[in-house]
Design a protein around this motif. Sequence first.
Motif, PDB file in Angstrom:
ATOM      1  N   ASN A  15       0.863  -1.175   0.000  1.00 43.66           N
ATOM      2  CA  ASN A  15       0.000   0.000   0.000  1.00 43.66           C
ATOM      3  C   ASN A  15       0.903   1.229   0.000  1.00 43.66           C
ATOM      4  N   SER A  16       0.710   2.118  -0.925  1.00 39.26           N
ATOM      5  CA  SER A  16       1.602   3.271  -1.060  1.00 39.26           C
ATOM      6  C   SER A  16       1.459   4.286   0.076  1.00 39.26           C
ATOM      7  N   SER A  17       0.475   4.096   0.971  1.00 37.34           N
ATOM      8  CA  SER A  17       0.328   5.030   2.084  1.00 37.34           C
ATOM      9  C   SER A  17       1.325   4.714   3.213  1.00 37.34           C
ATOM     10  N   TYR A  18       2.025   3.581   3.114  1.00 35.45           N
ATOM     11  CA  TYR A  18       3.028   3.237   4.106  1.00 35.45           C
ATOM     12  C   TYR A  18       4.407   3.630   3.583  1.00 35.45           C
ATOM     13  N   SER A  19       5.231   4.155   4.478  1.00 37.06           N
ATOM     14  CA  SER A  19       6.579   4.537   4.068  1.00 37.06           C
ATOM     15  C   SER A  19       7.525   3.346   4.225  1.00 37.06           C
TER      16      SER A  19
END
Length: 56
Positions: A15-19
């Motif tokens: 998920n691109s919302s996690y760094s």
Amino acid sequence: MAPEAQAIIKSNVINSSYSEQDAIQALYAELEKGIQSMKNGEVYTVEEAWEELDKI
């Protein structure tokens, strides 16, 4: 960012919302659980270990 990490992100595996730092912290937390388990003397078969890894 490492090329491997970029490839994973591009393929939408993560998920691109996690760094990247979030991922590292999650891995570290799971490793800490494993270390504590070893200190407690818990023993797993190879199959049980793979089952636990598949849950992550």
